[in-house]
Design an enzyme around this catalytic site. Structure first.
Site, PDB file in Angstrom:
ATOM      1  N   GLU A 151       0.986  -1.128  -0.046  1.00 45.59           N
ATOM      2  CA  GLU A 151       0.082  -0.021  -0.007  1.00 45.59           C
ATOM      3  C   GLU A 151       0.938   1.246   0.225  1.00 45.59           C
ATOM      4  O   GLU A 151       0.706   2.172  -0.687  1.00 45.59           O
ATOM      5  CB  GLU A 151      -0.867   0.066   1.158  1.00 45.59           C
ATOM      6  CG  GLU A 151      -2.320   0.666   0.875  1.00 45.59           C
ATOM      7  CD  GLU A 151      -3.290   0.513   1.987  1.00 45.59           C
ATOM      8  OE1 GLU A 151      -4.149  -0.497   1.837  1.00 45.59           O
ATOM      9  OE2 GLU A 151      -3.297   0.994   3.111  1.00 45.59           O
TER      10      GLU A 151
ATOM     11  N   GLU B  87     -14.225 -13.384  -5.025  1.00 47.37           N
ATOM     12  CA  GLU B  87     -12.966 -13.085  -5.652  1.00 47.37           C
ATOM     13  C   GLU B  87     -11.928 -13.294  -4.721  1.00 47.37           C
ATOM     14  O   GLU B  87     -10.641 -13.196  -5.179  1.00 47.37           O
ATOM     15  CB  GLU B  87     -13.093 -11.395  -6.135  1.00 47.37           C
ATOM     16  CG  GLU B  87     -13.095 -10.529  -4.821  1.00 47.37           C
ATOM     17  CD  GLU B  87     -14.491  -9.982  -4.317  1.00 47.37           C
ATOM     18  OE1 GLU B  87     -15.579 -11.061  -4.546  1.00 47.37           O
ATOM     19  OE2 GLU B  87     -14.643  -9.069  -3.915  1.00 47.37           O
TER      20      GLU B  87
ATOM     21  N   SER C 268      -7.376   1.796  -1.732  1.00 45.95           N
ATOM     22  CA  SER C 268      -6.291   0.823  -2.411  1.00 45.95           C
ATOM     23  C   SER C 268      -6.773  -0.529  -2.818  1.00 45.95           C
ATOM     24  O   SER C 268      -7.719  -1.058  -2.577  1.00 45.95           O
ATOM     25  CB  SER C 268      -5.436   0.720  -1.053  1.00 45.95           C
ATOM     26  OG  SER C 268      -4.432  -0.384  -1.389  1.00 45.95           O
TER      27      SER C 268
ATOM     28  N   GLU D  61     -15.954 -11.324   4.548  1.00 45.62           N
ATOM     29  CA  GLU D  61     -15.097 -10.865   3.399  1.00 45.62           C
ATOM     30  C   GLU D  61     -14.219 -12.331   3.100  1.00 45.62           C
ATOM     31  O   GLU D  61     -14.174 -12.484   1.979  1.00 45.62           O
ATOM     32  CB  GLU D  61     -13.905 -10.261   4.329  1.00 45.62           C
ATOM     33  CG  GLU D  61     -12.649  -9.945   3.465  1.00 45.62           C
ATOM     34  CD  GLU D  61     -11.364  -9.262   4.015  1.00 45.62           C
ATOM     35  OE1 GLU D  61     -11.059  -9.572   5.293  1.00 45.62           O
ATOM     36  OE2 GLU D  61     -10.945  -8.251   3.743  1.00 45.62           O
TER      37      GLU D  61
ATOM     38  N   LYS E 197     -15.364 -10.103   8.838  1.00 49.21           N
ATOM     39  CA  LYS E 197     -14.259 -10.662   8.364  1.00 49.21           C
ATOM     40  C   LYS E 197     -14.626 -12.189   7.650  1.00 49.21           C
ATOM     41  O   LYS E 197     -14.291 -12.704   6.957  1.00 49.21           O
ATOM     42  CB  LYS E 197     -12.960 -10.936   9.419  1.00 49.21           C
ATOM     43  CG  LYS E 197     -12.233  -9.693   9.462  1.00 49.21           C
ATOM     44  CD  LYS E 197     -10.981  -9.597   8.502  1.00 49.21           C
ATOM     45  CE  LYS E 197     -10.327  -8.378   8.628  1.00 49.21           C
ATOM     46  NZ  LYS E 197      -9.468  -7.806   7.391  1.00 49.21           N
TER      47      LYS E 197
ATOM     48  N   GLU F  45       2.034   1.655  -3.197  1.00 44.24           N
ATOM     49  CA  GLU F  45       0.798   2.074  -4.261  1.00 44.24           C
ATOM     50  C   GLU F  45       0.623   3.665  -4.170  1.00 44.24           C
ATOM     51  O   GLU F  45       0.152   4.433  -5.218  1.00 44.24           O
ATOM     52  CB  GLU F  45      -0.416   1.416  -3.746  1.00 44.24           C
ATOM     53  CG  GLU F  45      -1.675   1.701  -4.760  1.00 44.24           C
ATOM     54  CD  GLU F  45      -2.982   0.710  -4.019  1.00 44.24           C
ATOM     55  OE1 GLU F  45      -2.850   0.130  -3.046  1.00 44.24           O
ATOM     56  OE2 GLU F  45      -3.947   1.048  -4.691  1.00 44.24           O
TER      57      GLU F  45
ATOM     58  N   CYS G 229      -9.908  -1.930  15.165  1.00 45.37           N
ATOM     59  CA  CYS G 229     -10.272  -3.325  15.169  1.00 45.37           C
ATOM     60  C   CYS G 229     -10.345  -3.841  16.935  1.00 45.37           C
ATOM     61  O   CYS G 229     -10.910  -4.688  17.477  1.00 45.37           O
ATOM     62  CB  CYS G 229      -9.189  -4.263  14.717  1.00 45.37           C
ATOM     63  SG  CYS G 229      -8.848  -3.638  13.096  1.00 45.37           S
TER      64      CYS G 229
ATOM     65  N   CYS H 144      -8.096  -2.089   4.601  1.00 48.38           N
ATOM     66  CA  CYS H 144      -7.981  -3.406   5.486  1.00 48.38           C
ATOM     67  C   CYS H 144      -9.372  -3.788   5.948  1.00 48.38           C
ATOM     68  O   CYS H 144      -9.421  -5.070   6.470  1.00 48.38           O
ATOM     69  CB  CYS H 144      -7.207  -3.094   6.715  1.00 48.38           C
ATOM     70  SG  CYS H 144      -5.504  -2.285   5.957  1.00 48.38           S
TER      71      CYS H 144
END
Lengths: 165, 573
Positions: free
Chosen positions: B280, B367, B320, B362, B359, B283, B503, B300
């Site tokens: 990142e 994908e 990102s 996710e 999560k 990036e 988190c 994230c």
């Protein structure tokens, strides 16, 4: 005016445009939610999901809140009403003078239950609590017409009259 | 302004004007029981448990919504007060299933605790019960309306803190239900799975989807090579499941406990947090250099990702393309690690221990299978891990500390601070500064991006160019920042975490998670960072080896294939 629903049960473009027109002056004004829902229902006849979504996005109110209001107030309905709207007063006076029997009669004769609509879309039925005409109990209204001291035979006659129309 | 004098239980109390009777009593050390009350979030006086007697008032008053006044005389412990509180609780319980023994919140339930505290010894009112069915449609959360006491804590968090409005009170009277609009399934609406509702629910009306059975099953399967990764924020909260203080850094015992459970390798998501910084950070520098889409926004937090997909799809190009550390880990475990260890990728099973309910969703995104298999197989929350350890009879606090396995267990202080709001930003700044200037950072701590303030800004001078950074946590604050970007604010880099505090305040963390607990866990995160030998991601030797032996370079072909992803616009309704 044309029917509000297409054959696959979606609101026609004409009615969607009407809803847009109603919302226009209230864009971004969450405080006018009930007023806008009221206007939309009076034009469309009921408040299906697509109308509520339009109102939510237009006024900037979360859809959960719009549905919360619609499902809270009994004056809002999410299903189409019949051509003629019957209400039976189930307030104390009307109730003791036979409202319950009238409700049962509509169930038996027309398979019509409170909150429901007949299969042919002609009649829908709602219960109300006292319309202030206790002396005329039991009271039945059809659309804007008030019928007092209704009994079995009289109710049959009233229904027959509207069916003929 | 002058303070207000009142009497509570014959004690003279002096408080600021605008204080409620409840707050005043608490300041004076007097406990008034509450149920629907959530400080600063849900103060609506709905449950009538916090009733007190106010001299001169016609009825008992709900102390959480009654402001103090000069000369007020309050009694919190009269026969009438106790009886009425008890009766109100009995009425609430009359529509609550008596299933405590088998309930997922048993021994961690406010209703259960309150029933005990108020001395309820029998079910007085038995009658009609709410008959709504549980909703299992979400990948992350289970709604069980039968257990709902309609306190509105979940809806107020969803509406006022996260501003998602996925659920709200619907219908009326006895039929009232907390649900999405049209009572649609939670898995099909714009719920972002953050689980803040589950954190504040006093009962088990909303709770995480329990996937411990799937993990027990693979742990018992000798053909499976089961590896586990632990998120940064879990090490400062897992102790709470065993009576330890929030913020106690339990990294070593967490590793030992997981090994005892039977995992073949115990790895650390902090490793891929360091890797995220490499990808990142590069990036960001590339986008600045080549005129790419700015500001760059971190990716994230899966609750945040689903939020922007639903509510700001036009801003997706700002995100990102980096996968979250959890997903990077899964992709590497099933490519790099299996290659090194000589294991068939079909035989490895990746479990994550996350502070997060989102999560779970996710990991199931279609994908997220760039290794050729689903990158992460099962996600457990901190709470689910705590339950497994208890079930296994592992005495957590008696364990001796152990070390993570190499190579995916090696990490830095920069990796661990991902667990707190501002951590990704700070870790990125530590690395970006050194990569751009070629100099060693004089001071590693970026205090401007730490702490619980909703939106934090910082500007850093990188070789003459100023980098404007902003950090937001909680989706309401994220929304504010997005609106600022739309209004033309010039930022380069934005860190957004879905949950308040980041988190450490995630929806999968031990209950209670409140402001005080968040502060303690946050302190734990920075203690853990201080305790690390290496505190900059680009100095992680295992990450350096990964690039040398496998990936090539940051943003290279293999990185793009395994570590980067794309997003999809979703409907708001």
């Amino acid at each position: 005016m044309a029917e509000a629903l297409t054959c696959d049960n979606r609101l026609t473009q004409e009615y969607l445009d009407i809803v847009d027109e109603i919302i226009k002056p209230y864009r971004g004004q969450p405080g006018n939610l009930i007023q806008v829902l009221h206007k939309a229902q009076s034009r469309v006849g009921f408040l299906p999901r697509e109308v509520q979504v339009k109102v939510a996005d237009g006024l900037g109110v979360p859809l959960t809140k719009v549905y919360g209001v619609v499902s809270f107030y009994s004056l809002f309905n999410t299903l189409p009403k019949g051509k003629h709207k019957i209400t039976i007063c189930a307030g104390t006076a009307c109730y003791v003078r036979g409202a319950k029997q009238l409700i049962n009669q509509l169930k038996e004769d027309m398979d019509l239950e409170p909150g429901g609509t007949t299969e042919d879309g002609m009649f829908s039925l709602d219960l109300v609590r006292c319309i202030g005409a206790c002396g005329l109990g039991p009271v039945v209204t059809v659309d804007d017409e008030v019928h007092g001291k209704v009994h079995r035979e009289k109710l049959t006659k009233i229904m027959a009259k509207y069916k003929e129309e | 302004m002058s303070s207000i004098n009142l009497t509570i239980d014959n004690m003279q109390v002096q408080v600021e004007p605008g204080t409620t009777v409840l707050q005043a009593a608490r300041q004076a050390g007097i406990k008034i029981p509450t149920l629907c009350y959530l400080e600063e979030i849900n103060e609506i006086g709905a449950c009538r448990i916090c009733l007190v007697e106010v001299q001169g008032a016609r009825t008992l008053q709900a102390s959480c919504v009654t402001p103090v006044s000069e000369g007020m005389v309050v009694r919190t412990n009269t026969t009438q007060v106790r009886q009425v509180r008890k009766m109100n609780l009995e009425l609430i319980m009359s529509n609550h299933p008596q299933e405590c023994l088998t309930c997922p919140r048993s021994t961690n339930c406010e209703l259960q605790q309150l029933a005990s505290e108020l001395g309820i010894t029998e079910i007085k009112f038995a009658g009609e019960m709410s008959s709504y069915e549980p909703d299992y449609s979400s990948a992350s959360l289970v709604r069980d309306p039968r257990k709902c006491i309609l306190c509105r804590r979940c809806t107020s968090v969803c509406e006022n803190v996260q501003k998602v409005n996925a659920i709200g009170p619907q219908e009326r009277g006895f039929n009232t239900i907390v649900a999405p609009a049209f009572l649609e399934p939670l898995g099909e609406v714009s719920c972002v799975n953050c689980g803040q509702c589950a954190l504040v629910c006093p009962t088990a009306a909303i709770h995480e989807k329990d996937q411990t059975a799937e993990v027990w099953k693979v742990l018992a399967d000798p053909k499976k090579h089961v590896v586990v990764q632990t998120a940064p924020a879990v090490r400062v909260s897992i102790g709470e499941m065993f009576g330890l203080q929030p913020g106690s850094v339990e990294t070593g015992r967490l590793v030992a406990a997981l090994r005892k459970l039977g995992f073949d390798r115990v790895f650390d998501t902090d490793f891929t947090a360091d890797l995220t910084i490499m990808e990142e950070g590069n990036e960001l520098l590339q986008r600045i250099k080549e005129g790419g889409k700015l500001p760059l926004v971190t990716s994230c937090s899966p609750g945040w990702i689903k939020y922007i997909e639903h509510f700001y799809p036009e801003m997706l190009p700002h995100l990102s393309t980096c996968k979250s550390p959890q997903q990077m880990f899964g992709a590497l475990a099933k490519s790099y690690y299996v290659e090194q260890a000589g294991i068939d990728a079909a035989d490895i099973f990746v479990v994550s221990i996350m502070p997060c309910t989102a999560k779970k969703f996710e990991a199931g995104r279609h994908e997220m299978a760039d290794s050729g298999h689903q990158d992460v197989d099962v996600v457990l929350t901190t709470r689910e891990l705590g339950k497994m350890l208890r079930e296994a009879g592992i005495e957590f606090s008696a364990l001796a500390e152990e070390e993570y396995d190499a190579p995916l267990g090696m990490s830095t202080g920069a990796g661990v601070i991902f667990g707190s709001t501002g951590g990704v930003m700070e870790a990125a700044l530590r690395t970006a500064y050194e990569l751009v200037t070629g100099e060693t950072l004089p001071a590693l701590d970026f205090h401007a991006v730490r702490g619980l303030e909703g939106v934090k800004e910082a500007s850093v001078n990188l070789n003459g160019t100023t980098l404007n950074a902003v950090v937001a946590h909680g989706l309401g604050n994220a929304m504010d920042v997005l609106e600022r970007v739309k209004a033309g604010h010039q930022y380069h880099f934005i860190e957004i975490m879905c949950c308040p505090g980041g988190c450490i305040g995630g929806g999968g963390q031990p209950i209670p998670t409140n402001r005080e607990v968040r502060e303690k866990r946050m302190a734990g995160i920075y203690n853990a960072d201080q305790g690390m030998v290496i505190r900059k991601s680009h100095e992680n030797p295992a990450v350096q080896a990964l690039y040398k032996d496998f990936l090539g370079e940051p943003l290279g072909h293999k990185s793009h294939q395994l570590l980067h992803t794309h997003y999809m616009p979703r409907n708001r309704h």
